[in-house]
Design a protein around this motif. Sequence first.
Motif: not given
Length: 133
Positions: A86-109
Amino acid sequence: MTIQLRYAHVTVTDVEESLGFYRDGLGLEIQNDVSYGGFRWATLGSSDQEGLGVVLSTPYAGRSQEDGDALQELLTKGVLSAVAFRVDSVDAVFEKLLASGAEVMQEPSDQDWGPRDCAFRDPSGNTVRIEQG
């Protein structure tokens, strides 16, 4: 009586590689990093939830060859249990992990059952869900 969860174990193929995801991507802090008997495990946590640790270890750490083989097979298939944060901002964490090259399974929704969340695979193929809370 008081009861609290102390550790959650996440089986990974490579502890060092996984630190890039859990420490650098998610922002967890290393609490303990141990090499013993030819194996290594690391415990990570957050000052936001004192006393709870996520333990990263390989399938063979502390297990028999047979059990390690079985766990390695499940890890390779990507069918081990998911871990959720659980995080304060899922969008911020998503962007950080995306920038790191992590494999996305589901974008924020926004889910029908309430939370806004997203999902990634860690470097070992484990499902990691991130929920805004």
